[in-house]
Design a protein around this motif. Structure first.
Motif, PDB file in Angstrom:
ATOM      1  N   MET A   1       0.844  -1.172   0.000  1.00  0.00           N
ATOM      2  CA  MET A   1       0.000   0.000   0.000  1.00  0.00           C
ATOM      3  C   MET A   1       0.895   1.242   0.000  1.00  0.00           C
ATOM      4  O   MET A   1       1.798   1.366   0.811  1.00  0.00           O
ATOM      5  CB  MET A   1      -0.876  -0.034   1.248  1.00  0.00           C
ATOM      6  CG  MET A   1      -1.992   0.920   1.226  1.00  0.00           C
ATOM      7  SD  MET A   1      -3.109   0.442   2.587  1.00  0.00           S
ATOM      8  CE  MET A   1      -4.340   1.612   2.305  1.00  0.00           C
ATOM      9  N   SER A   2       0.640   2.147  -0.878  1.00  0.00           N
ATOM     10  CA  SER A   2       1.478   3.346  -0.965  1.00  0.00           C
ATOM     11  C   SER A   2       0.938   4.442  -0.061  1.00  0.00           C
ATOM     12  O   SER A   2      -0.246   4.506   0.237  1.00  0.00           O
ATOM     13  CB  SER A   2       1.549   3.832  -2.410  1.00  0.00           C
ATOM     14  OG  SER A   2       0.273   4.260  -2.830  1.00  0.00           O
ATOM     15  N   ASP A   3       1.862   5.289   0.337  1.00  0.00           N
ATOM     16  CA  ASP A   3       1.488   6.431   1.184  1.00  0.00           C
ATOM     17  C   ASP A   3       1.086   7.586   0.278  1.00  0.00           C
ATOM     18  O   ASP A   3       1.933   8.163  -0.404  1.00  0.00           O
ATOM     19  CB  ASP A   3       2.668   6.821   2.080  1.00  0.00           C
ATOM     20  CG  ASP A   3       2.347   8.018   2.957  1.00  0.00           C
ATOM     21  OD1 ASP A   3       1.170   8.162   3.333  1.00  0.00           O
ATOM     22  OD2 ASP A   3       3.266   8.787   3.263  1.00  0.00           O
ATOM     23  N   ILE A   4      -0.183   7.885   0.230  1.00  0.00           N
ATOM     24  CA  ILE A   4      -0.673   8.981  -0.606  1.00  0.00           C
ATOM     25  C   ILE A   4      -1.054  10.133   0.310  1.00  0.00           C
ATOM     26  O   ILE A   4      -2.066  10.089   1.005  1.00  0.00           O
ATOM     27  CB  ILE A   4      -1.889   8.552  -1.447  1.00  0.00           C
ATOM     28  CG1 ILE A   4      -1.507   7.371  -2.332  1.00  0.00           C
ATOM     29  CG2 ILE A   4      -2.392   9.715  -2.269  1.00  0.00           C
ATOM     30  CD1 ILE A   4      -2.648   6.790  -3.112  1.00  0.00           C
ATOM     31  N   SER A   5      -0.204  11.141   0.326  1.00  0.00           N
ATOM     32  CA  SER A   5      -0.461  12.318   1.150  1.00  0.00           C
ATOM     33  C   SER A   5      -1.078  13.393   0.272  1.00  0.00           C
ATOM     34  O   SER A   5      -0.601  13.631  -0.840  1.00  0.00           O
ATOM     35  CB  SER A   5       0.834  12.855   1.761  1.00  0.00           C
ATOM     36  OG  SER A   5       1.401  11.883   2.601  1.00  0.00           O
ATOM     37  N   PRO A   6      -2.118  14.030   0.750  1.00  0.00           N
ATOM     38  CA  PRO A   6      -2.732  15.082  -0.060  1.00  0.00           C
ATOM     39  C   PRO A   6      -1.779  16.265  -0.230  1.00  0.00           C
ATOM     40  O   PRO A   6      -0.969  16.561   0.648  1.00  0.00           O
ATOM     41  CB  PRO A   6      -3.970  15.487   0.739  1.00  0.00           C
ATOM     42  CG  PRO A   6      -3.734  14.992   2.119  1.00  0.00           C
ATOM     43  CD  PRO A   6      -2.776  13.848   2.019  1.00  0.00           C
ATOM     44  N   THR A   7      -1.859  16.882  -1.362  1.00  0.00           N
ATOM     45  CA  THR A   7      -1.024  18.047  -1.648  1.00  0.00           C
ATOM     46  C   THR A   7      -1.482  19.219  -0.798  1.00  0.00           C
ATOM     47  O   THR A   7      -2.665  19.567  -0.807  1.00  0.00           O
ATOM     48  CB  THR A   7      -1.135  18.422  -3.140  1.00  0.00           C
ATOM     49  OG1 THR A   7      -0.773  17.282  -3.916  1.00  0.00           O
ATOM     50  CG2 THR A   7      -0.239  19.597  -3.484  1.00  0.00           C
ATOM     51  N   PRO A   8      -0.564  19.828  -0.054  1.00  0.00           N
ATOM     52  CA  PRO A   8      -0.942  20.991   0.752  1.00  0.00           C
ATOM     53  C   PRO A   8      -1.450  22.135  -0.135  1.00  0.00           C
ATOM     54  O   PRO A   8      -1.006  22.295  -1.267  1.00  0.00           O
ATOM     55  CB  PRO A   8       0.355  21.390   1.463  1.00  0.00           C
ATOM     56  CG  PRO A   8       1.229  20.192   1.389  1.00  0.00           C
ATOM     57  CD  PRO A   8       0.846  19.474   0.127  1.00  0.00           C
ATOM     58  N   LEU A   9      -2.367  22.890   0.411  1.00  0.00           N
ATOM     59  CA  LEU A   9      -2.929  24.041  -0.291  1.00  0.00           C
ATOM     60  C   LEU A   9      -2.560  25.314   0.455  1.00  0.00           C
ATOM     61  O   LEU A   9      -2.416  25.316   1.673  1.00  0.00           O
ATOM     62  CB  LEU A   9      -4.450  23.910  -0.371  1.00  0.00           C
ATOM     63  CG  LEU A   9      -4.964  22.678  -1.113  1.00  0.00           C
ATOM     64  CD1 LEU A   9      -6.471  22.558  -0.963  1.00  0.00           C
ATOM     65  CD2 LEU A   9      -4.579  22.750  -2.585  1.00  0.00           C
ATOM     66  N   SER A  10      -2.456  26.381  -0.283  1.00  0.00           N
ATOM     67  CA  SER A  10      -2.103  27.662   0.306  1.00  0.00           C
ATOM     68  C   SER A  10      -3.344  28.343   0.873  1.00  0.00           C
ATOM     69  O   SER A  10      -4.411  28.344   0.243  1.00  0.00           O
ATOM     70  CB  SER A  10      -1.474  28.549  -0.773  1.00  0.00           C
ATOM     71  OG  SER A  10      -1.195  29.819  -0.253  1.00  0.00           O
ATOM     72  N   VAL A  11      -3.200  28.898   2.059  1.00  0.00           N
ATOM     73  CA  VAL A  11      -4.294  29.663   2.671  1.00  0.00           C
ATOM     74  C   VAL A  11      -3.718  30.978   3.189  1.00  0.00           C
ATOM     75  O   VAL A  11      -2.646  31.001   3.796  1.00  0.00           O
ATOM     76  CB  VAL A  11      -5.016  28.867   3.788  1.00  0.00           C
ATOM     77  CG1 VAL A  11      -4.110  28.555   4.950  1.00  0.00           C
ATOM     78  CG2 VAL A  11      -6.239  29.608   4.285  1.00  0.00           C
ATOM     79  N   ARG A  12      -4.429  32.053   2.895  1.00  0.00           N
ATOM     80  CA  ARG A  12      -4.067  33.385   3.389  1.00  0.00           C
ATOM     81  C   ARG A  12      -5.282  33.949   4.112  1.00  0.00           C
ATOM     82  O   ARG A  12      -6.370  34.009   3.538  1.00  0.00           O
ATOM     83  CB  ARG A  12      -3.680  34.311   2.241  1.00  0.00           C
ATOM     84  CG  ARG A  12      -2.428  33.896   1.519  1.00  0.00           C
ATOM     85  CD  ARG A  12      -2.113  34.852   0.361  1.00  0.00           C
ATOM     86  NE  ARG A  12      -0.974  34.382  -0.389  1.00  0.00           N
ATOM     87  CZ  ARG A  12       0.293  34.607  -0.056  1.00  0.00           C
ATOM     88  NH1 ARG A  12       0.563  35.315   1.015  1.00  0.00           N
ATOM     89  NH2 ARG A  12       1.275  34.139  -0.795  1.00  0.00           N
ATOM     90  N   VAL A  13      -5.075  34.323   5.359  1.00  0.00           N
ATOM     91  CA  VAL A  13      -6.160  34.888   6.165  1.00  0.00           C
ATOM     92  C   VAL A  13      -5.619  36.048   6.987  1.00  0.00           C
ATOM     93  O   VAL A  13      -4.417  36.187   7.183  1.00  0.00           O
ATOM     94  CB  VAL A  13      -6.796  33.837   7.106  1.00  0.00           C
ATOM     95  CG1 VAL A  13      -7.548  32.772   6.335  1.00  0.00           C
ATOM     96  CG2 VAL A  13      -5.749  33.211   8.012  1.00  0.00           C
ATOM     97  N   ARG A  14      -6.522  36.850   7.455  1.00  0.00           N
ATOM     98  CA  ARG A  14      -6.191  37.900   8.408  1.00  0.00           C
ATOM     99  C   ARG A  14      -6.908  37.510   9.698  1.00  0.00           C
ATOM    100  O   ARG A  14      -8.120  37.358   9.707  1.00  0.00           O
ATOM    101  CB  ARG A  14      -6.673  39.246   7.881  1.00  0.00           C
ATOM    102  CG  ARG A  14      -6.232  40.409   8.698  1.00  0.00           C
ATOM    103  CD  ARG A  14      -6.469  41.714   7.892  1.00  0.00           C
ATOM    104  NE  ARG A  14      -5.637  42.760   8.390  1.00  0.00           N
ATOM    105  CZ  ARG A  14      -4.343  42.900   8.169  1.00  0.00           C
ATOM    106  NH1 ARG A  14      -3.726  42.055   7.407  1.00  0.00           N
ATOM    107  NH2 ARG A  14      -3.657  43.886   8.700  1.00  0.00           N
ATOM    108  N   VAL A  15      -6.150  37.295  10.762  1.00  0.00           N
ATOM    109  CA  VAL A  15      -6.723  36.862  12.038  1.00  0.00           C
ATOM    110  C   VAL A  15      -6.391  37.911  13.093  1.00  0.00           C
ATOM    111  O   VAL A  15      -5.213  38.208  13.325  1.00  0.00           O
ATOM    112  CB  VAL A  15      -6.203  35.471  12.464  1.00  0.00           C
ATOM    113  CG1 VAL A  15      -6.847  35.040  13.777  1.00  0.00           C
ATOM    114  CG2 VAL A  15      -6.472  34.441  11.371  1.00  0.00           C
ATOM    115  N   ASN A  16      -7.426  38.473  13.678  1.00  0.00           N
ATOM    116  CA  ASN A  16      -7.270  39.501  14.712  1.00  0.00           C
ATOM    117  C   ASN A  16      -6.362  40.637  14.231  1.00  0.00           C
ATOM    118  O   ASN A  16      -5.538  41.155  14.969  1.00  0.00           O
ATOM    119  CB  ASN A  16      -6.743  38.898  16.022  1.00  0.00           C
ATOM    120  CG  ASN A  16      -7.656  37.822  16.546  1.00  0.00           C
ATOM    121  OD1 ASN A  16      -8.872  37.867  16.339  1.00  0.00           O
ATOM    122  ND2 ASN A  16      -7.098  36.835  17.221  1.00  0.00           N
ATOM    123  N   GLY A  17      -6.534  40.979  12.950  1.00  0.00           N
ATOM    124  CA  GLY A  17      -5.797  42.097  12.380  1.00  0.00           C
ATOM    125  C   GLY A  17      -4.413  41.769  11.849  1.00  0.00           C
ATOM    126  O   GLY A  17      -3.744  42.634  11.299  1.00  0.00           O
TER     127      GLY A  17
END
Length: 168
Positions: A1-17
């Motif tokens: 069984m192969s290890d299939i890791s999902p491709t990370p996605l970019s996230v940009r947020v503003r949290v508490n300024g």
């Protein structure tokens, strides 16, 4: 069984300024992103099904259950957590102060979610009736208080906010 890791996605947020950019697993919950990646542990996770309200944050000014959202769904959003209501070392915000004065909490686990929902609610309804307050709070569970002092705290918050922002 192969290890299939999902491709990370970019996230940009503003949290508490403050702006944040990160790569996240596609299935990372917003609550986990806030608590684990950003170390903002004031957002509590209770039921993990969106029922209790403890994980509520403000997403572009509107209450949202962070346990029901993926971090990538918040990409580009402005998020406020309970830590954003009063920066460290600053006086409590009006809703926080009202909860303190009216003894609107006991164990405090559910309190951050209540504070976030009430903050948004009072921007829209600065002088709600007790019935409107109860309807607003209906999506939050508290096992300690019985809600009487929470309603009193919202009433007190109305008074504090009216003093802080007098009508013209």
């Amino acid at each position: 069984m192969s290890d299939i890791s999902p491709t990370p996605l970019s996230v940009r947020v503003r949290v508490n300024g403050r702006a944040y950019a990160d790569s996240v697993a596609p299935r990372l919950l917003l609550s986990d992103f806030l608590r684990i990646r950003l170390r903002l542990t004031g957002t509590h996770v209770g039921c993990e099904h969106g029922v209790c309200g403890a994980c509520t944050v403000l997403l572009d000014g509107e209450p949202a259950r962070s346990c029901l959202m993926l971090a990538i769904q918040a990409d580009g959003a402005d998020i406020t957590t309970v830590e954003g209501l009063a920066p460290a070392g600053a006086p409590l915000g009006p809703v926080q102060q009202a909860f303190h004065e009216a003894h609107g909490l006991q164990c405090g686990f559910c309190t951050p979610g209540f504070l976030m929902t009430i903050t948004a609610f009072l921007k829209e309804r600065p002088d709600p009736s007790d019935e409107e307050i109860r309807v607003c709070l209906a999506g939050h569970l508290c096992r300690c208080t019985g809600y009487v002092n929470i309603v009193r705290a919202v009433r007190r918050a109305c008074d504090l906010l009216a003093v802080a922002t007098p009508s013209l």
